[in-house]
Design a protein around this motif. Structure first.
Motif, PDB file in Angstrom:
ATOM      1  N   GLY A  40     -16.466   2.243 -16.027  1.00 21.26           N
ATOM      2  CA  GLY A  40     -15.452   1.496 -15.024  1.00 21.26           C
ATOM      3  C   GLY A  40     -15.240   1.899 -13.945  1.00 21.26           C
ATOM      4  O   GLY A  40     -16.722   2.705 -13.823  1.00 21.26           O
ATOM      5  N   ALA A  41     -14.512   1.386 -12.907  1.00 22.87           N
ATOM      6  CA  ALA A  41     -14.401   1.236 -12.077  1.00 22.87           C
ATOM      7  C   ALA A  41     -13.418   1.982 -11.116  1.00 22.87           C
ATOM      8  O   ALA A  41     -11.788   0.936 -11.935  1.00 22.87           O
ATOM      9  CB  ALA A  41     -15.331   0.308 -11.272  1.00 22.87           C
ATOM     10  N   TYR A  42     -13.088   2.222 -10.489  1.00 24.46           N
ATOM     11  CA  TYR A  42     -12.183   2.193  -9.190  1.00 24.46           C
ATOM     12  C   TYR A  42     -12.433   1.880  -7.994  1.00 24.46           C
ATOM     13  O   TYR A  42     -13.447   2.270  -7.463  1.00 24.46           O
ATOM     14  CB  TYR A  42     -11.271   4.336  -9.695  1.00 24.46           C
ATOM     15  CG  TYR A  42      -9.964   4.338  -8.880  1.00 24.46           C
ATOM     16  CD1 TYR A  42      -9.436   4.349  -8.743  1.00 24.46           C
ATOM     17  CD2 TYR A  42     -10.747   4.423  -7.007  1.00 24.46           C
ATOM     18  CE1 TYR A  42      -8.081   4.379  -8.051  1.00 24.46           C
ATOM     19  CE2 TYR A  42      -9.407   4.951  -6.467  1.00 24.46           C
ATOM     20  CZ  TYR A  42      -8.086   5.088  -6.899  1.00 24.46           C
ATOM     21  OH  TYR A  42      -7.289   5.343  -5.950  1.00 24.46           O
ATOM     22  N   LEU A  43     -11.002   1.686  -6.908  1.00 24.37           N
ATOM     23  CA  LEU A  43     -11.291   1.028  -5.732  1.00 24.37           C
ATOM     24  C   LEU A  43      -9.657   0.648  -5.054  1.00 24.37           C
ATOM     25  O   LEU A  43      -8.937   0.191  -6.308  1.00 24.37           O
ATOM     26  CB  LEU A  43     -11.994  -0.950  -5.930  1.00 24.37           C
ATOM     27  CG  LEU A  43     -11.825  -1.465  -4.054  1.00 24.37           C
ATOM     28  CD1 LEU A  43     -13.023  -0.292  -3.315  1.00 24.37           C
ATOM     29  CD2 LEU A  43     -12.649  -2.099  -4.381  1.00 24.37           C
ATOM     30  N   ALA A  44      -9.516   2.206  -4.102  1.00 21.09           N
ATOM     31  CA  ALA A  44      -8.885   2.198  -3.424  1.00 21.09           C
ATOM     32  C   ALA A  44      -7.811   0.664  -3.103  1.00 21.09           C
ATOM     33  O   ALA A  44      -9.041   0.547  -2.374  1.00 21.09           O
ATOM     34  CB  ALA A  44      -7.914   3.904  -3.027  1.00 21.09           C
ATOM     35  N   LEU A  45      -7.242   0.191  -2.425  1.00 29.77           N
ATOM     36  CA  LEU A  45      -6.514  -0.747  -1.959  1.00 29.77           C
ATOM     37  C   LEU A  45      -5.748  -0.402  -1.514  1.00 29.77           C
ATOM     38  O   LEU A  45      -5.442   0.492  -1.239  1.00 29.77           O
ATOM     39  CB  LEU A  45      -6.152  -2.032  -2.849  1.00 29.77           C
ATOM     40  CG  LEU A  45      -6.936  -2.901  -3.934  1.00 29.77           C
ATOM     41  CD1 LEU A  45      -5.586  -3.343  -4.793  1.00 29.77           C
ATOM     42  CD2 LEU A  45      -7.463  -3.356  -3.512  1.00 29.77           C
ATOM     43  N   ASP A  46      -5.617  -1.013   0.380  1.00 31.98           N
ATOM     44  CA  ASP A  46      -4.468  -1.380   1.514  1.00 31.98           C
ATOM     45  C   ASP A  46      -3.827  -2.242   1.002  1.00 31.98           C
ATOM     46  O   ASP A  46      -4.043  -3.404   0.412  1.00 31.98           O
ATOM     47  CB  ASP A  46      -5.473  -2.259   2.541  1.00 31.98           C
ATOM     48  CG  ASP A  46      -6.215  -1.642   3.212  1.00 31.98           C
ATOM     49  OD1 ASP A  46      -6.757   0.178   2.667  1.00 31.98           O
ATOM     50  OD2 ASP A  46      -7.830  -2.316   3.556  1.00 31.98           O
ATOM     51  N   GLY A  47      -2.366  -1.791   1.409  1.00 31.25           N
ATOM     52  CA  GLY A  47      -1.543  -2.430   0.930  1.00 31.25           C
ATOM     53  C   GLY A  47      -0.580  -1.666  -0.008  1.00 31.25           C
ATOM     54  O   GLY A  47      -1.015  -0.740  -0.247  1.00 31.25           O
ATOM     55  N   ARG A  48       0.651  -2.343  -0.616  1.00 32.84           N
ATOM     56  CA  ARG A  48       1.344  -2.004  -1.613  1.00 32.84           C
ATOM     57  C   ARG A  48       1.877  -3.311  -2.228  1.00 32.84           C
ATOM     58  O   ARG A  48       1.639  -4.165  -1.758  1.00 32.84           O
ATOM     59  CB  ARG A  48       2.629  -1.108  -1.181  1.00 32.84           C
ATOM     60  CG  ARG A  48       2.293   0.280   0.206  1.00 32.84           C
ATOM     61  CD  ARG A  48       2.106   0.974  -0.541  1.00 32.84           C
ATOM     62  NE  ARG A  48       2.087   2.558   0.628  1.00 32.84           N
ATOM     63  CZ  ARG A  48       1.419   3.536  -0.067  1.00 32.84           C
ATOM     64  NH1 ARG A  48       0.833   4.028  -1.073  1.00 32.84           N
ATOM     65  NH2 ARG A  48       1.400   3.966   1.546  1.00 32.84           N
ATOM     66  N   LEU A  49       2.926  -2.727  -2.962  1.00 28.10           N
ATOM     67  CA  LEU A  49       2.802  -3.521  -4.392  1.00 28.10           C
ATOM     68  C   LEU A  49       4.563  -3.760  -4.016  1.00 28.10           C
ATOM     69  O   LEU A  49       5.072  -2.977  -3.991  1.00 28.10           O
ATOM     70  CB  LEU A  49       2.639  -3.466  -6.056  1.00 28.10           C
ATOM     71  CG  LEU A  49       1.423  -3.190  -6.584  1.00 28.10           C
ATOM     72  CD1 LEU A  49       1.232  -2.706  -8.259  1.00 28.10           C
ATOM     73  CD2 LEU A  49       1.366  -4.730  -6.001  1.00 28.10           C
ATOM     74  N   PRO A  50       5.502  -4.958  -4.006  1.00 29.50           N
ATOM     75  CA  PRO A  50       6.544  -4.861  -3.613  1.00 29.50           C
ATOM     76  C   PRO A  50       7.430  -4.317  -4.809  1.00 29.50           C
ATOM     77  O   PRO A  50       8.523  -3.497  -4.232  1.00 29.50           O
ATOM     78  CB  PRO A  50       6.503  -6.694  -4.062  1.00 29.50           C
ATOM     79  CG  PRO A  50       5.491  -7.382  -3.533  1.00 29.50           C
ATOM     80  CD  PRO A  50       4.396  -6.122  -3.583  1.00 29.50           C
TER      81      PRO A  50
END
Length: 142
Positions: A40-50
């Motif tokens: 598995g892999a995890y990557l924090a993203l910039d931004g938010r979901l509406p």
């Protein structure tokens, strides 16, 4: 020294994640690979979901379901998956980046209830060519 197939697949996943990270123009400092099966892999993203403006967003991958965009819960429990990429468990890194941008902008495909499943052997074989990316980007020791 000959590496076993699982090592090649794990290095492939590391290289693949680096390419996805680059396509998303992220530093990769908030990401990791879990080489234990299922990988598995995890990557924090910039931004938010509406739909979740007050929650951190992550891009996660596993060898059974592929890519998913998920939000962190306030209670520290498992992530809440909002959308899966689809049937292709190892899509091209630029396709993943386009999809993520669409999801973050609110233009996702809405595949929320479907959890695709793939064959592990196929996934490992498809990740193997990305292993060279991981080797090319590793720091060299003197």
């Amino acid at each position: 020294m000959e590496s076993d197939f699982d090592d090649t697949a794990a290095r492939g996943l590391q290289g693949y994640l680096r390419l996805v990270t680059g396509q998303l123009r992220l530093s990769g400092e908030c990401g990791f690979v879990d080489a234990e099966r299922p990988m598995g892999a995890y990557l924090a993203l910039d931004g938010r979901l509406p739909a979740y403006p007050d929650r951190d967003v992550a891009l996660v991958w596993d060898e059974v379901r592929g890519w998913a965009v998920a939000v962190e819960t306030h209670s520290g429990e498992d992530l809440l998956v909002c959308e899966y990429y689809g049937a292709d468990l190892v899509p091209a890194p630029d396709a993943v980046a386009r999809w993520v941008r669409g999801v973050l902008s609110g233009k996702g495909r809405g595949r929320r209830l479907v959890s695709p499943r793939g064959a592990r052997e196929d996934v490992a074989g498809r990740l193997a060519p990305y292993a060279i990316v991981g080797l090319m980007l590793e720091p060299r020791s003197a």
